[in-house]
Design an enzyme around this catalytic site. Structure first.
Site, PDB file in Angstrom:
ATOM      1  N   LYS A   1       0.836  -1.206   0.000  1.00 50.37           N
ATOM      2  CA  LYS A   1       0.000   0.000   0.000  1.00 50.37           C
ATOM      3  C   LYS A   1       0.875   1.261   0.000  1.00 50.37           C
ATOM      4  O   LYS A   1       0.631   2.221  -0.731  1.00 50.37           O
ATOM      5  CB  LYS A   1      -0.936  -0.017   1.220  1.00 50.37           C
ATOM      6  CG  LYS A   1      -2.035  -1.079   1.093  1.00 50.37           C
ATOM      7  CD  LYS A   1      -2.831  -1.317   2.374  1.00 50.37           C
ATOM      8  CE  LYS A   1      -3.827  -2.462   2.156  1.00 50.37           C
ATOM      9  NZ  LYS A   1      -4.634  -2.783   3.334  1.00 50.37           N
TER      10      LYS A   1
ATOM     11  N   GLN B   1      -5.093  -1.808   9.519  1.00 51.10           N
ATOM     12  CA  GLN B   1      -4.899  -3.115   8.865  1.00 51.10           C
ATOM     13  C   GLN B   1      -5.459  -4.229   9.734  1.00 51.10           C
ATOM     14  O   GLN B   1      -5.181  -4.288  10.933  1.00 51.10           O
ATOM     15  CB  GLN B   1      -3.397  -3.314   8.577  1.00 51.10           C
ATOM     16  CG  GLN B   1      -3.079  -4.541   7.756  1.00 51.10           C
ATOM     17  CD  GLN B   1      -3.647  -4.490   6.334  1.00 51.10           C
ATOM     18  OE1 GLN B   1      -3.743  -3.426   5.723  1.00 51.10           O
ATOM     19  NE2 GLN B   1      -4.037  -5.630   5.815  1.00 51.10           N
TER      20      GLN B   1
ATOM     21  N   ASP C   1     -11.585   2.468   4.096  1.00 49.66           N
ATOM     22  CA  ASP C   1     -11.944   1.048   3.991  1.00 49.66           C
ATOM     23  C   ASP C   1     -13.463   0.865   3.947  1.00 49.66           C
ATOM     24  O   ASP C   1     -13.941  -0.224   3.616  1.00 49.66           O
ATOM     25  CB  ASP C   1     -11.419   0.281   5.223  1.00 49.66           C
ATOM     26  CG  ASP C   1     -10.133  -0.472   4.937  1.00 49.66           C
ATOM     27  OD1 ASP C   1      -9.913  -0.848   3.775  1.00 49.66           O
ATOM     28  OD2 ASP C   1      -9.357  -0.693   5.887  1.00 49.66           O
TER      29      ASP C   1
HETATM   30  N1  GUN Z   1      -7.107  -7.153   5.742  1.00 43.81           N
HETATM   31  C1  GUN Z   1      -7.468  -7.868   4.652  1.00 43.81           C
HETATM   32  N2  GUN Z   1      -8.122  -7.083   3.773  1.00 43.81           N
HETATM   33  C2  GUN Z   1      -8.167  -5.855   4.317  1.00 43.81           C
HETATM   34  C3  GUN Z   1      -8.716  -4.606   3.882  1.00 43.81           C
HETATM   35  O1  GUN Z   1      -9.313  -4.476   2.816  1.00 43.81           O
HETATM   36  N3  GUN Z   1      -8.548  -3.569   4.732  1.00 43.81           N
HETATM   37  C4  GUN Z   1      -7.924  -3.697   5.911  1.00 43.81           C
HETATM   38  N4  GUN Z   1      -7.826  -2.627   6.670  1.00 43.81           N
HETATM   39  N5  GUN Z   1      -7.411  -4.824   6.344  1.00 43.81           N
HETATM   40  C5  GUN Z   1      -7.537  -5.899   5.549  1.00 43.81           C
END
Ligand code: GUN
Length: 282
Positions: A48, A92, A115
């Site tokens: 990211k 996350q 998100d």
């Molecule tokens: N863990 C797995 N997929 C995601 C996501 O789309 N966002 C976040 N914050 N954590 C994740």
């Protein structure tokens, strides 16, 4: 035919880079909160951060110890909520078991919740209101289907997996009464009976289970579109999906690879949501 998520994600990222380049003054800023040392989460956060750098978005990774108290995580989030150079906040997942995910996502300012996990954004999504942040993976699947000219309206979409991150929001998005949605959606999960009968009735099958090569050729309607959301790491380090790609691609009309399918689309949507958060805060 291969649905090339990587190539489509790159096109979207190039567009975002162009828009970010036009911004004079403060650039959009994303904060990623990473709690503990989960190696998969660390790898996702690195991707990211790298993607942000490639399009000119500022990123800030807040690393917190696995033993941190809930109140201290919330304190960090509140600082980010107040920080005018941060437009987007992402925590996350998964979190260490002692931390309550719902209290943490609810602490994020809904206007910075890229998100789309905050209850306000989830509610707006279900109501079909414009202006909510939509979760990145389901949004990435929807955009990939549209950009690949896969018909969605009136089609039977079977989603295997009922998570808050993928299955539930994808169902909510694709069943909306609007153009490029209007799908007939079925969600299947670990308690579903006669799964193969159901999956064989799918025009679009989405596998978000987290079990390597769970979906076999016999479970597919010939010509169907197969979307693989699984990212399973084998002991030898290889990444494989929830779909047995080699056999399933013999019968599927369209199929996403792993890696190079939905993963890059998720990241592209995160960048898009971050830019939108920036444009909305201005
Ligand atoms: N863990 C797995 N997929 C995601 C996501 O789309 N966002 C976040 N914050 N954590 C994740």
């Amino acid at each position: 035919m291969l649905l090339n998520g990587k190539a489509i994600a790159q096109e979207i990222q190039a567009e975002i880079a162009g828009q970010v380049h036009q911004i004079t003054g403060r650039k959009p800023g994303l904060a990623v909160v990473l709690v503990g040392h989960n190696p998969a989460s660390q790898a996702y956060v690195r991707s990211k951060k790298k993607a942000c750098a490639l399009v000119g978005i500022q990123s800030l990774v807040i690393e917190l110890p696995a033993s941190i108290a809930l109140s201290d995580v919330i304190y960090e989030i509140e600082k980010l909520n107040q920080n005018p150079s941060i437009d987007a906040i992402l925590v996350q997942l998964p979190l260490p078991p002692h931390l309550d995910e719902s209290q943490i996502t609810a602490a994020i300012d809904p206007n910075k919740d890229v998100d789309g996990f905050h209850p306000i954004n989830v509610g707006k999504m279900l109501l079909g209101e414009e202006g909510a942040f939509l979760p990145c993976t389901p949004l990435g699947i929807h955009v990939l289907l549209q950009k690949s000219s896969i018909p969605i309206e009136g089609q039977h979409v079977v989603i295997i997996g009922r998570s808050n991150i993928v299955g539930k929001p994808l169902a909510a998005i694709l069943m909306q009464k609007k153009r490029h949605c209007n799908a007939t959606v079925t969600i299947a999960h670990s308690q579903t009976k006669n799964l193969a009968v159901l999956t064989r009735s799918a025009d679009i099958l989405v596998a978000a289970i987290g079990r390597p090569h769970f979906i076999k050729k016999e479970m597919i309607q010939p010509g169907a579109t197969v979307i693989d959301v699984g990212i399973n790491r084998l002991p030898d380090g290889r990444l494989i999906g929830d779909v047995d790609f080699e056999s399933v691609s013999e019968v599927a009309g369209h199929i996403t690879p792993v890696p190079g399918g939905i993963g890059p689309m998720t990241i592209a949507m995160l960048l898009q949501n971050t830019l939108r958060g920036y444009n909305d805060q201005k």
